[in-house]
Design a protein around this motif. Structure first.
Motif, PDB file in Angstrom:
ATOM      1  N   ILE A  10       0.775  -1.175  -0.048  1.00 29.08           N
ATOM      2  CA  ILE A  10       0.036  -0.017  -0.049  1.00 29.08           C
ATOM      3  C   ILE A  10       0.988   1.359   0.250  1.00 29.08           C
ATOM      4  O   ILE A  10       0.857   2.054  -0.902  1.00 29.08           O
ATOM      5  N   HIS A  88      -4.972  -8.993  -3.983  1.00 30.35           N
ATOM      6  CA  HIS A  88      -4.798  -8.873  -2.422  1.00 30.35           C
ATOM      7  C   HIS A  88      -3.728  -7.770  -1.970  1.00 30.35           C
ATOM      8  O   HIS A  88      -2.619  -7.498  -2.303  1.00 30.35           O
ATOM      9  N   PHE A  89      -4.117  -6.805  -1.090  1.00 32.15           N
ATOM     10  CA  PHE A  89      -3.297  -5.976  -0.619  1.00 32.15           C
ATOM     11  C   PHE A  89      -2.768  -6.409   0.825  1.00 32.15           C
ATOM     12  O   PHE A  89      -3.163  -7.199   1.589  1.00 32.15           O
ATOM     13  N   THR A  91       0.182  -5.108   3.303  1.00 34.43           N
ATOM     14  CA  THR A  91       1.037  -4.133   3.871  1.00 34.43           C
ATOM     15  C   THR A  91       1.771  -4.310   5.268  1.00 34.43           C
ATOM     16  O   THR A  91       1.289  -5.267   6.050  1.00 34.43           O
ATOM     17  N   THR A 101      -6.733   0.922   7.622  1.00 30.14           N
ATOM     18  CA  THR A 101      -6.394   0.440   6.132  1.00 30.14           C
ATOM     19  C   THR A 101      -7.604   0.028   5.517  1.00 30.14           C
ATOM     20  O   THR A 101      -7.963   0.397   4.453  1.00 30.14           O
ATOM     21  N   HIS A 102      -8.446  -0.761   6.195  1.00 34.58           N
ATOM     22  CA  HIS A 102      -9.760  -1.510   5.388  1.00 34.58           C
ATOM     23  C   HIS A 102     -10.587  -0.335   4.874  1.00 34.58           C
ATOM     24  O   HIS A 102     -11.085   0.021   3.812  1.00 34.58           O
ATOM     25  N   ILE A 105      -9.041   1.371   1.933  1.00 33.84           N
ATOM     26  CA  ILE A 105      -9.139   0.859   0.691  1.00 33.84           C
ATOM     27  C   ILE A 105     -10.495   1.102   0.102  1.00 33.84           C
ATOM     28  O   ILE A 105     -10.728   1.355  -1.016  1.00 33.84           O
ATOM     29  N   CYS A 112     -10.672  -5.457  -4.416  1.00 37.11           N
ATOM     30  CA  CYS A 112      -9.636  -6.417  -3.874  1.00 37.11           C
ATOM     31  C   CYS A 112     -10.280  -7.691  -3.223  1.00 37.11           C
ATOM     32  O   CYS A 112     -11.525  -7.441  -3.143  1.00 37.11           O
ATOM     33  N   SER A 114      -8.772  -9.388  -0.910  1.00 34.39           N
ATOM     34  CA  SER A 114      -8.546  -9.330   0.374  1.00 34.39           C
ATOM     35  C   SER A 114      -7.465  -8.335   0.916  1.00 34.39           C
ATOM     36  O   SER A 114      -6.802  -7.657   0.027  1.00 34.39           O
ATOM     37  N   ILE A 115      -7.582  -8.182   2.200  1.00 36.99           N
ATOM     38  CA  ILE A 115      -6.526  -6.961   2.746  1.00 36.99           C
ATOM     39  C   ILE A 115      -6.005  -7.717   4.090  1.00 36.99           C
ATOM     40  O   ILE A 115      -6.569  -8.193   4.748  1.00 36.99           O
TER      41      ILE A 115
END
Length: 192
Positions: A10, A88-89, A91, A101-102, A105, A112, A114-115
């Motif tokens: 990210i 898929h992010f 970080t 973060t979620h 995004i 995406c 998934s994170i």
């Protein structure tokens, strides 16, 4: 076309790599420019102790990560890639930033599958679990580590990552380069 598993960092990869500069300059009473950010270790760039930089970061991390600008064309290209591949992010951000973060995004409409907020720069285990085909990264050290574990890495160019690359790392200069390299890799993989 083969459906790839693409892992994307990210900070500095989908976002402006110098997102911290203005706040850090105010905090440390400096005038560091983007061109002077030639080391990933920000404490060295600002010529402060790691402890002082961590104090700055802890006091400002919510604000810093809430308002980061996306890199030019990141949203457009990620949206196109998402139509054909799994995104898929992944970080290294601290776990305390997971909800933020979620939110970031989703607020920026970044599609995406998934994170993963993992709290460590060592992303190999997560990449392995996700069966990562390509990892998009801005950290030179992370790129080396991932490539040495056998992952194909696209290293997006910044002032702080201009070091020699190995055969498993490709330097890219923008998100259109990334799009080209992903497509090239998918076509090559399909031919195997």
């Amino acid at each position: 076309m083969v459906k790839l598993n693409i892992c994307i960092d990210i900070d500095g990869t989908i976002t402006d790599p110098y997102y911290f500069l203005e706040k850090a300059n105010l905090y440390f009473k400096t005038t560091i420019t983007k061109e002077q950010v030639v080391d990933y270790r920000t404490s060295k760039v600002f010529n402060v102790t790691e402890t002082d930089y961590i104090k700055f970061y802890e006091e400002n991390k919510i604000l810093l990560h809430s308002n980061q600008e996306l890199r030019s064309d990141a949203l457009e290209i990620i949206s196109i890639l998402y139509e054909y591949h799994n995104i898929h992010f992944v970080t290294a951000r601290d776990k305390s930033l997971e909800l933020l973060t979620h939110s970031y995004i989703y607020r920026n409409n970044l599609p995406c599958d998934s994170i993963h907020v993992i709290g460590t720069p060592h992303k190999g285990e997560v990449a392995n679990n996700l069966k990562c085909d390509i990892f998009i990264e801005d950290s030179y050290d992370n790129a080396l580590e991932l490539s040495n574990l056998g992952f194909k890495v696209l290293l997006i160019d910044t002032n702080y990552n201009r070091h020699p690359l190995n055969n498993n790392i490709t330097r890219v200069f923008d998100w259109y380069d990334i799009y080209y390299e992903v497509n090239k890799y998918a076509i090559t993989k399909e031919a195997i």
